[in-house]
Design a protein around this motif. Structure first.
Motif, short mmCIF file in Angstrom:
data_model
loop_
_atom_site.label_atom_id
_atom_site.label_comp_id
_atom_site.label_asym_id
_atom_site.label_seq_id
_atom_site.Cartn_x
_atom_site.Cartn_y
_atom_site.Cartn_z
N TRP B 227 35.22 -28.24 42.56
CA TRP B 227 36.36 -28.93 42.01
C TRP B 227 36.42 -28.61 40.52
O TRP B 227 35.37 -28.58 39.91
CB TRP B 227 36.16 -30.45 42.23
CG TRP B 227 37.29 -31.25 41.75
CD1 TRP B 227 38.43 -31.56 42.42
CD2 TRP B 227 37.40 -31.88 40.46
NE1 TRP B 227 39.25 -32.32 41.63
CE2 TRP B 227 38.64 -32.53 40.43
CE3 TRP B 227 36.59 -31.94 39.32
CZ2 TRP B 227 39.09 -33.23 39.30
CZ3 TRP B 227 37.02 -32.62 38.21
CH2 TRP B 227 38.26 -33.26 38.20
N HIS B 230 39.31 -25.45 43.51
CA HIS B 230 39.09 -25.32 44.95
C HIS B 230 40.40 -25.19 45.72
O HIS B 230 40.37 -24.99 46.92
CB HIS B 230 38.40 -26.59 45.45
CG HIS B 230 39.27 -27.80 45.31
ND1 HIS B 230 39.43 -28.43 44.10
CD2 HIS B 230 40.07 -28.44 46.18
CE1 HIS B 230 40.28 -29.43 44.26
NE2 HIS B 230 40.69 -29.46 45.50
N THR B 231 41.55 -25.27 45.03
CA THR B 231 42.79 -25.50 45.78
C THR B 231 43.18 -24.33 46.68
O THR B 231 43.99 -24.48 47.58
CB THR B 231 43.96 -25.82 44.85
OG1 THR B 231 44.16 -24.68 44.02
CG2 THR B 231 43.68 -27.03 44.01
N TRP B 232 42.61 -23.14 46.43
CA TRP B 232 42.96 -22.02 47.31
C TRP B 232 42.35 -22.19 48.69
O TRP B 232 42.87 -21.70 49.68
CB TRP B 232 42.50 -20.69 46.70
CG TRP B 232 41.01 -20.57 46.54
CD1 TRP B 232 40.28 -20.96 45.47
CD2 TRP B 232 40.08 -20.07 47.49
NE1 TRP B 232 38.95 -20.73 45.68
CE2 TRP B 232 38.79 -20.18 46.91
CE3 TRP B 232 40.19 -19.53 48.77
CZ2 TRP B 232 37.64 -19.77 47.57
CZ3 TRP B 232 39.04 -19.13 49.42
CH2 TRP B 232 37.79 -19.25 48.82
N ASP B 235 44.30 -23.96 51.67
CA ASP B 235 45.39 -23.09 52.12
C ASP B 235 44.87 -21.91 52.91
O ASP B 235 45.36 -21.59 54.00
CB ASP B 235 46.18 -22.58 50.92
CG ASP B 235 47.06 -23.67 50.34
OD1 ASP B 235 47.79 -24.30 51.13
OD2 ASP B 235 47.00 -23.90 49.13
N LYS B 302 42.24 -28.34 57.81
CA LYS B 302 42.23 -28.76 56.41
C LYS B 302 41.08 -29.75 56.20
O LYS B 302 40.40 -29.70 55.18
CB LYS B 302 43.57 -29.43 56.08
CG LYS B 302 44.09 -29.02 54.73
CD LYS B 302 45.54 -29.47 54.53
CE LYS B 302 46.11 -28.64 53.41
NZ LYS B 302 47.53 -28.75 53.29
N TYR B 306 38.11 -29.28 53.48
CA TYR B 306 37.70 -30.21 52.43
C TYR B 306 36.25 -30.62 52.62
O TYR B 306 35.51 -30.80 51.65
CB TYR B 306 38.62 -31.43 52.40
CG TYR B 306 39.91 -31.16 51.67
CD1 TYR B 306 39.90 -30.94 50.30
CD2 TYR B 306 41.13 -31.09 52.33
CE1 TYR B 306 41.06 -30.67 49.61
CE2 TYR B 306 42.30 -30.82 51.66
CZ TYR B 306 42.26 -30.61 50.29
OH TYR B 306 43.41 -30.33 49.62
#
Lengths: 480, 511
Positions: B227, B230-232, B235, B302, B306
């Motif tokens: 973090w 990490h947002t890729w 997706d 998803k 996470y």
């Protein structure tokens, strides 16, 4: 007599260029292939002569205006080899589009002669002569498609801006001459270092000379002609402009800035930093917005020339080697990318829109793979040659103490990666608009395949070309 | 019997060359036939990697199976590979997972089968290359080259938003990597070498180390992912085909952790020591905050994505807590325990996340939905599958006797010595992990049959059962008896800790 021995390849090329003109005039109507093969023969003969003419020392002739050295010999060999390859692409293009343009070949040879003179020039005058011979041939090549509005516009723009840049260059040269009283580059080098309080005037002249060089390279802010000419000219002409003349422009920069004005390196390397940053930034950003593939490649060229300048920024021999490696590899990649447009072209389509590539992976998996190699290479992703090119200039920049510049350069390459990925996306992820396989002659397919695989091979085994570039610039006397 | 073969090179190049063979041999009529070729290649590669394990000397920390050939002589860049106890388990994980991926895509992939199988094999070779490179530039070449097959795998065989996901994946990772390249070039300007051992021995001032650490951090933190970079991952995971998700979760994420171990800690030990609280804070945010994020996901893939981020938080926590542990206990032995915990966590997460993605893949292949709400009562129609998934869900929640427990427990135990609150925050995962995993399991598997589609489900076939059985055995074996894994890495971790304990600043001041 000794002088003539210096220019045997050039003299041969001139003979062949004139010969090609005659062949085209007398045989071209009935047999268009004759012009092509004669030009190819010329290229091969010159290449063979060049291979035998690598000198062990610097040899100067024609009253000090002409020089033969290792870096020049190597660059000339690369230039002629690239020109030779581009002739094959051009022939296929004319065949596919159903036009016969015999004038193309002699003009290309004359432009090549101009490049060789530029590379070997040892005086300001010779630089200018070589540059003009090259440029005038290029203007004519762009204008060759008389009935295309776009071509004519591009040629006009190229000519007007080019003439302006030549004027600036001459003005700068006249200033240098005014201060030092010499046109001779080695002489200039000595006199610049002892110019004393006239240095400011010399810097003034340097600025104008740099404008001329920047225009030829097509770096921001002297890049305006690049997108229009790339888009407007027939694809093989664009391909030609985008490959060998870049090497010549690099040679011009080397001759003028290092050989002649090495004493002003403190000044010009700062100017080059600015030009490089602007080119990498603007070129990469504007490329994103393009829908025309040739125009996108034009902006990509602008960015690549920015990277190429980074090697010169380091102002040391290994940095010049880095720039030389970069420009050579770039020419090879650019050759292949335009070659792919020629592959896709047909009688009624230039195939220069990005959408023309859609679904290529289904239509022709092999050539999609070749394009994939070329595009990832341009983006600077290993294991392709483009990575080593970027790596080498970045290494020189970091070695010269400009780590921030290297960081900036890699961030711009991230932007660059985006639009190359977009092309790959169009080829691999999008559904094809037309389903037929691209039709082309066997020779084009072979040349394009070898072109793409060479980029891969140079990526896996870059040492040989690196060695050649390093040796060429190391044997070259570095300015102190 | 000691074969006189470049064994390690074979493990790298056999899948790459095999992958090219599969792509070219499989065009046209043999498109589906080459699946067998691909499977055989991946099996042989795994067998070769087992030979590496057999001949591996557990007592030494020095590199083994070393191969050194000049590659780019002009700049002293070598084809220099070798493995130690940190690389070997990851290589075994890679070769093993690749078999599962090839088998997992057997009937599911219908389009461009040869390219799919070939891309995974080439990817496998590159990944083994990353784990065995001892030359920084060779490492970088493998590290970046790996992106190309993955980019294509997500983009060609992925879900509806695959183009967005794959470009995001590529650019994110590329951003981190190019800055790492600048850091490597900076190091080269000092050390005049790209040899990892030379780089690790180069003296650097505190300021230099900090900049280099940040560059490395960007490259590796994106890969882990930590973090807030990490947002890729959600997706990419959601859009990738099952095989792509498995490779991403099981192996690619581990490269971030491996990078920290190989580059950040030994090359910039002082910067690592001074920035450790920053790293620990990010790790704990990942563990706790991302755990909560996982709780509210509606999409199974998803949710597992996470949960991966949250579990990988343990890896970075275990690695960077070592300085605090040393400060609190005065003993580097305790610090080494944190790193070993991190390593075990990486391997175990490789099995469990891979298994979870394969389970979702099994469901997705039948119903073409990843939404939790579209399922319910799967246990009624797929009892065998429900049993397997229960085991993996429990392992994901960290149930004792599964490998998921071992890694987390070692990390928590060692962190406890540093600071009670670190351990407290980290231990919350035992509750959170159980909550999100088991809640999802309950909604998908238990309860009434929700709709006619679920009623029509068929249980797993022999191929799927074989894949899941293999993973189940490993999860249980390493959960009950992790000693072979720990023995493998013990000497190397000891050596790493000794390296990190040695400050580079005082040396730099002399030079």
């Amino acid at each position: 007599m000794n002088d003539i021995a210096l220019v045997i390849p050039e003299a041969t090329l001139l003979a062949f260029a004139c010969g090609t003109l005659l062949v085209d005039a007398f045989l071209g109507r009935r047999n268009p292939a004759a012009t092509f093969w004669f030009a190819v023969l010329g290229g091969l003969v010159v290449l063979a002569e060049l291979a035998h003419s690598v000198p062990d020392t610097i040899r100067i002739g024609f009253a000090g205006t002409y020089r033969l050295d290792v870096v020049g010999a190597v660059l000339k060999t690369f230039i002629v080899a690239l020109v030779l390859v581009s002739l094959f692409y051009a022939r296929e293009y004319f065949r596919k589009r159903g036009v016969s343009q015999g004038e193309h070949y002699p003009l290309v040879l004359f432009a090549t002669l101009g490049m060789m003179m530029l590379v070997s020039s040892n005086s300001l005058l010779m630089v200018y002569l070589g540059l003009e011979l090259l440029s005038l041939s290029l203007y004519a090549l762009v204008a060759l498609q008389r009935d295309s509005l776009q071509s004519s516009e591009a040629a006009m723009k190229y000519f007007v801006l080019g003439a302006l840049a030549s004027g600036m260059l001459l003005y700068g040269m006249s200033m240098l001459y005014g201060v030092t009283g010499t046109l001779d580059l080695p002489d200039l080098l000595i006199k610049v270092s002892v110019a004393g309080d006239k240095r400011l005037l010399l810097v003034f002249g340097l600025v104008f000379v740099l404008v001329g060089i920047s225009f030829k390279l097509g770096v921001v802010p002297f890049h305006m002609w690049v997108p229009d000419v790339y888009q407007g000219a027939a694809t093989p002409v664009t391909q030609f402009i985008g490959t060998a003349p870049k090497l010549a422009a690099f040679a011009m920069a080397l001759r003028l800035l290092v050989d002649g004005l090495g004493g002003l390196a403190e000044e010009w390397h700062q100017m080059l930093i600015l030009l490089a940053i602007l080119s990498m930034g603007l070129g990469n950003l504007l490329a994103i917005a393009q829908t025309n593939f040739k125009r996108m490649l034009a902006y990509s060229t602008i960015a690549h020339m920015g990277y190429m300048l980074l090697g010169l920024v380091s102002t040391r021999a290994s940095g010049y080697a880095a720039s030389m490696f970069y420009v050579t590899v770039y020419a090879l990649m650019s050759m292949g990318a335009f070659g792919a447009i020629i592959l896709l072209a047909s009688r009624n389509s230039e195939a220069d829109q990005l959408s023309d590539l859609s679904g290529l992976a289904k239509r022709s998996p092999w050539f999609a793979l070749i394009m994939l190699i070329l595009l990832f290479s341009m983006a600077g992703v290993p294991p392709f040659a483009g990575f080593w090119a970027k790596w080498f200039v970045l290494k020189e920049v970091v070695g010269a103490g400009y780590t921030w510049l290297a960081a900036l350069a890699v961030l711009f390459s991230l932007v660059g990666a985006y639009y190359y990925l977009r092309v790959i996306k169009i080829m691999y992820f999008d559904a094809p608009v037309v389903s037929e396989r691209p039709e082309a002659g066997q020779d084009l397919k072979l040349v394009l395949s070898v072109n793409g695989l060479a980029v891969l091979a140079l990526g896996l085994m870059p040492d040989m070309l690196l060695r050649v570039c390093l040796d060429a610039t190391l044997s070259y006397p570095p300015w102190q | 019997m000691q074969l006189d073969l470049p064994l390690l090179s074979l493990v790298i190049w056999l899948p790459i060359i095999g992958g090219l063979w599969v792509i070219f041999a499989g065009s046209g009529a043999r498109e589906r036939g080459v699946r067998y070729d691909a499977l055989i290649i991946s099996l042989v590669t795994f067998a070769l990697s087992l030979l590496l394990y057999r001949d591996f000397d557990l007592t030494t920390a020095s590199m083994q199976f070393v191969e050194l050939h000049p590659w780019i002589a002009s700049f002293k860049i070598n084809y220099h590979i070798g493995i130690d106890g940190i690389a070997l388990p990851l290589i075994l994980l890679t070769t093993f997972t690749s078999i599962l991926v090839i088998a997992g895509g057997w009937e599911v992939i219908e389009e461009r089968v040869n390219q799919y199988m070939g891309a995974f094999l080439i990817l496998e070779g590159f990944m083994v290359g990353v784990f065995s490179a001892l030359d920084a530039l060779l490492f970088y070449v493998f590290w970046e080259a790996m992106l190309i097959p993955m980019f294509l795998i997500i983009g060609i065989w992925g879900g509806p938003r695959r183009v967005y996901a794959t470009i995001k994946f590529f650019l994110y990772t590329f951003l981190g990597s190019v800055l790492m390249l600048v850091a490597l070039l900076y190091l080269y300007a000092h050390a005049h070498s790209f040899n990892l051992a030379d780089l690790q021995a180069t003296a650097l001032t505190a300021a230099e180390q900090r900049w280099i650490f940040i560059a490395f951090f960007l490259a590796f933190a994106v890969k882990v992912p930590m973090w807030p970079v990490h947002t890729w991952l959600p997706d990419a995971h959601v859009e990738a085909p099952t095989g792509g998700s498995v490779v991403l979760a099981a192996i690619m994420l581990k490269m971030g952790g491996y990078g920290f171990i190989r580059f950040s800690l030994p090359i910039t030990p002082d910067a690592s020591a001074s920035l450790d609280s920053f790293m620990i804070a990010l790790s704990l945010v990942a563990v706790v905050y991302i755990g909560f994020v996982a709780l509210v996901q509606q999409d199974m893939k998803k949710l597992i994505a996470y949960s991966s981020i949250s579990h990988m938080g343990f890896v970075t926590l275990g690695l960077f807590a070592m300085f605090d542990i040393y400060a609190a206990t005065g003993d580097w032995k305790n610090a080494a325990m944190g790193i070993e915990g991190a390593m075990v966590q990486m391997i175990s997460h490789g099995f469990i996340s891979g298994a979870m993605f394969l389970c979702v893949g099994v469901l997705y292949d039948r119903l073409h939905s990843r939404q939790i709400n579209d399922y319910g009562g799967v246990a009624n129609t797929m009892p065998v599958f429900a049993g397997f998934m229960l085991l993996f869900a429990m392992a994901n929640a960290g149930l004792p006797a599964t490998s998921g427990f071992v890694g987390e427990f070692i990390v928590i135990l060692s962190v406890f010595k540093a600071n009670f609150w670190y351990a407290f925050a980290a231990a919350s995962t035992l509750i959170l992990g159980a909550a999100y995993t088991l809640w999802m399991y309950k909604r998908v598997v238990f309860g009434e049959i929700r709709n006619s589609k679920v009623a029509a489900l068929t249980d797993i076939n022999g191929r799927e059962a074989a894949i899941l059985t293999a993973l189940a055995i490993l999860v249980l074996v390493f959960g009950i008896w992790p000693a072979p894994l720990l023995d493998m890495m013990h000497a190397s971790v000891q050596h790493l800790v000794e390296q990190v304990a040695q400050s580079k600043i005082s040396v730099a001041a002399y030079e």
